[in-house]
Design an enzyme around this catalytic site. Structure first.
Site, short mmCIF file in Angstrom:
data_model
loop_
_atom_site.label_atom_id
_atom_site.label_comp_id
_atom_site.label_asym_id
_atom_site.label_seq_id
_atom_site.Cartn_x
_atom_site.Cartn_y
_atom_site.Cartn_z
N ASP A 107 2.15 -15.88 5.07
CA ASP A 107 3.27 -14.99 4.69
C ASP A 107 4.48 -15.76 5.16
O ASP A 107 4.50 -16.70 6.11
CB ASP A 107 3.09 -13.71 5.49
CG ASP A 107 3.50 -12.53 4.65
OD1 ASP A 107 4.59 -12.66 4.10
OD2 ASP A 107 2.82 -11.65 4.47
N SER A 133 10.95 -0.19 4.16
CA SER A 133 10.22 0.20 3.05
C SER A 133 8.58 -0.19 3.13
O SER A 133 7.73 0.34 2.50
CB SER A 133 10.70 -0.32 1.69
OG SER A 133 10.48 -1.74 1.90
N ASN A 134 8.32 -1.16 4.27
CA ASN A 134 6.89 -1.33 4.31
C ASN A 134 6.03 -0.73 5.23
O ASN A 134 4.95 -0.54 5.03
CB ASN A 134 6.93 -2.60 5.01
CG ASN A 134 7.54 -4.01 4.23
OD1 ASN A 134 8.13 -4.87 4.78
ND2 ASN A 134 7.73 -4.16 2.75
N LEU A 135 6.82 0.23 5.99
CA LEU A 135 6.17 1.01 6.85
C LEU A 135 5.24 2.25 6.43
O LEU A 135 4.06 2.57 6.95
CB LEU A 135 7.00 1.64 7.81
CG LEU A 135 7.92 0.45 8.59
CD1 LEU A 135 8.67 1.23 9.68
CD2 LEU A 135 7.03 -0.54 9.36
N ARG A 193 3.01 2.04 4.27
CA ARG A 193 1.51 1.52 3.77
C ARG A 193 0.94 0.12 4.63
O ARG A 193 0.03 0.05 4.97
CB ARG A 193 1.55 1.24 2.21
CG ARG A 193 2.44 -0.20 2.10
CD ARG A 193 2.72 -0.08 0.46
NE ARG A 193 3.48 -1.42 0.08
CZ ARG A 193 4.92 -1.23 0.43
NH1 ARG A 193 5.53 -0.04 0.88
NH2 ARG A 193 5.45 -2.31 0.13
N LYS A 225 6.82 -11.09 9.44
CA LYS A 225 5.47 -10.42 9.29
C LYS A 225 4.29 -11.17 10.11
O LYS A 225 3.32 -10.40 10.63
CB LYS A 225 4.99 -10.05 7.85
CG LYS A 225 5.78 -9.13 7.27
CD LYS A 225 5.51 -8.61 5.91
CE LYS A 225 6.34 -7.40 5.14
NZ LYS A 225 5.92 -7.44 3.93
N CYS A 285 4.56 -2.96 -6.84
CA CYS A 285 4.73 -2.17 -6.18
C CYS A 285 6.24 -1.59 -5.85
O CYS A 285 6.26 -0.48 -5.71
CB CYS A 285 3.84 -2.30 -4.74
SG CYS A 285 2.15 -2.34 -5.11
N CYS A 331 19.39 -0.26 -12.30
CA CYS A 331 18.21 0.25 -11.60
C CYS A 331 18.04 0.10 -10.20
O CYS A 331 19.00 0.36 -9.73
CB CYS A 331 16.86 -0.30 -12.75
SG CYS A 331 16.58 -2.13 -12.18
#
Length: 479
Positions: free
Chosen positions: A159, A166-168, A170, A183, A285, A437
């Site tokens: 990685d 925004s990762n937390l 999942r 990470k 995602c 967007c």
């Protein structure tokens, strides 16, 4: 009438339906009727020569009919036809030096040791095993936790990203205190805390054609936790060339897939999907979202398959594709066949080394993409300056209504990307237009569509509303 199941990525081309009752005496007739009813769906399923695209599989009652004639395969009224596009036994592993368990390890793994299916021999196999985990995100989080807890002796982590808020939702291997950290470091610390008896090897790189063989060669098997098609095909090809099992998983919104590829007698990922979908057809995602619990379940399935491969016991997912629908709480299983014509694992191999996977997946080289797009891009700061000057221009937001509820930019009119073809008459071709967007991907597609429709005064707001929050208005929340 046969029932045709429409997967999530293709429902936007079928009036957002998840299933359709369609008439036809054969699978070919059913698909023809379906794509006549939904013209936009035909463009996604068939190429210009009228052949089914190779990143799409068709199943009849859970049987793979890829290598059968669809025109002559009969269909009964009670049959179910599944369209499955790509979404980003045991195996003999390399022998290692004899290992022993310490008194503390015996206590730690006691619930394994009293199981005859694992026992001392099985736990020693786990201790000697070397597993490479590609990615420490949604799938990688539960994988890292459970492989460490199970006692896999050496776990490699690949990685190069950092932890974001925004990762937390999942990525449960990381915590709030880890935001901004690498990470790799966050995951390694958590795994070492769970089990200090294992070895963790950190590979802080992007897996590429130049380094994949060298990295993967040192491990017994690979667990694929990636979220993009180039890396997925890269992992598959490297595993086939090296003879390493590839434990596969993928997730999108409420749906997941899992299987085991690249074993000696089983199919590989290319047997299932010889080619990737066109860029942008299957959202990531970050663009399409994912239920936070979903990667936990699929990741645990992958971890289970990895442990079974190491132990050499149980019925592996080799030759089987497991499908999971969280909304319906349903599991389905489809049979997979090894493709004798597969270019990487078939009888007449044409791929003998790693290739340019960005090019294979239709992703332009970055300099060329930047050069071609710059004419139709505008920064958030420039958009704000236009607003402050009172310039006359149309400003549209092509996100979904539920995203618009999270945050919005004053003055931007909501026209979701999927609705744009039906609402294009609301736009004035003679006036300047700016689209945005979340991050600039979908608005880029909107600009491409508008250019094809004859619009020339169009700009894509670079970086989307995320960049607006960074560069213009920090009070706009990120998601």
């Amino acid at each position: 009438m046969a029932k045709v199941l429409i997967p999530t990525p293709l429902r936007q081309y079928a009036d957002k339906k998840d299933s359709v009752e369609v008439g036809g005496a054969t699978v070919g007739e059913v698909l023809t009727t379906l794509t006549t009813q939904f013209g936009d769906l035909r463009k996604q399923l068939y190429n210009d020569e009228g052949k089914l695209r190779s990143f799409v599989n068709v199943y009849l009652n859970d049987e793979d009919i890829r290598y059968l004639s669809k025109d002559s395969t009969p269909v009964k009224d009670s049959d179910v036809v599944s369209i499955v596009p790509s979404i980003a036994g045991g195996s003999t592993l390399a022998a290692a030096e004899p290992a022993t368990l310490s008194k503390e390890e015996i206590q730690r793994y006691s619930r394994h040791l009293i199981m005859p299916e694992v026992g001392m021999d099985g736990q020693l196999k786990l201790k000697q095993a070397k597993v490479l985990l590609v990615g420490t995100g949604g799938l990688g989080a539960p994988l890292g936790l459970y492989l460490a807890a199970a006692g896999v002796g050496r776990i490699g982590l690949v990685d190069f990203d950092v932890v974001d808020y925004s990762n937390l939702q999942r990525q449960v291997i990381h915590g709030t205190k880890d935001v901004g950290r690498k990470k790799l470091d966050s995951a390694a610390d958590r795994m070492s805390d769970i089990n200090p008896h294992i070895e963790i090897v950190k590979h802080e790189v992007a897996l590429t054609s130049e380094n994949a063989i060298e990295i993967i060669r040192e491990y017994d098997l690979v667990v694929d936790g990636t979220d993009n098609f180039p890396t997925r095909y890269l992992v598959n090809d490297a595993c086939v060339l090296l003879g390493k099992p590839n434990v596969y998983g993928s997730i999108f919104r409420f749906e997941g897939q899992a299987s085991v590829f690249a074993t000696e007698n089983g199919p590989c990922y290319r047997c299932l999907y010889p080619e990737p979908p066109p860029p942008g057809l299957v959202p990531s995602c970050a663009e399409g979202g994912v239920l936070g619990i979903l990667p936990g379940l699929i990741g645990v399935v992958q971890a289970t398959e990895a442990v079974k491969l190491i132990l050499g016991s149980g019925d592996s997912l080799i030759g089987r594709l497991l499908l999971y629908d969280a909304l319906g709480m349903k599991f389905r299983e489809l049979k997979l066949r090894k493709n004798p014509e597969c270019p990487i694992c078939g009888e007449h191999r044409t791929i003998t080394g790693l290739i340019d996977y960005q090019e294979f997946c239709g992703i332009p080289a970055q300099p060329a993409a930047a050069e071609s797009a710059v004419e139709f891009e505008i920064t958030p700061v420039e958009v704000k300056a236009r607003q402050d000057r009172g310039d006359d221009f149309q400003f549209i937001d092509v996100r979904e209504p539920h995203e618009y509820q999270i945050c919005s930019i004053p003055g931007a009119k909501l026209i979701p990307l999927g609705d744009l073809p039906q609402r294009v008459q609301e736009l004035d071709m003679t006036r300047d237009l700016v689209a945005h967007c979340k991050s600039g991907v979908r608005s880029g597609k909107a600009i491409d569509f508008l250019k094809q429709a004859g619009f020339r005064k169009v700009k894509n707001m670079k970086g989307g509303i995320l960049a607006w929050s960074d560069q213009v208005d920090p009070s706009v929340p990120k998601y």
